[in-house]
Design a protein around this motif. Sequence first.
Motif: not given
Length: 153
Positions: A69-83
């Motif tokens: 599963k690909l998840l939306p990026d976490d944009a709070s604080g440092s940005r993280h690509q999530r999967f």
Amino acid sequence: MNRLLLIAALAVAAYFTFTPELHTSGGRAATASHDVSQAGQDDSDTVLEHAFTHRIDNLQVAGQGTVVKLLPDDASGSRHQRFILRLASGRTLLVAHNIDLAPRIETLQVGDTVAFYGEYEWNPKGGVIHWTHHDPQGRHASGWIKHGGQIYQ
């Protein structure tokens, strides 16, 4: 006390087993090895299963899984690509890859195989792998993600 010694021994074994080794090839400059062998993958799945079962945090580990599963990026604080990755053991892990410090994996798709080296943090859903990047301050082990023959760190 015995539990603490077991955890310490597993952490040390994981560190020496899964830390990328330096090697040379054909006279080229030394580079970090980012491959996870089948034996190494089986071992890392065992280490991760133990870490999940015993709620262990801050564990450096290498492994490999399939993107489910690909998840939306976490944009709070440092940005993280999530999967989310599924390991060979069936366990799933959230990968939180810091894209402020490392390149985004633009071509990542469900079904892709991804190798990783990072820090495991326990959570009830299987855990999180983070620190999949270099540490600009040099205080933490540098991690990485390998996808499509390219290293992201």
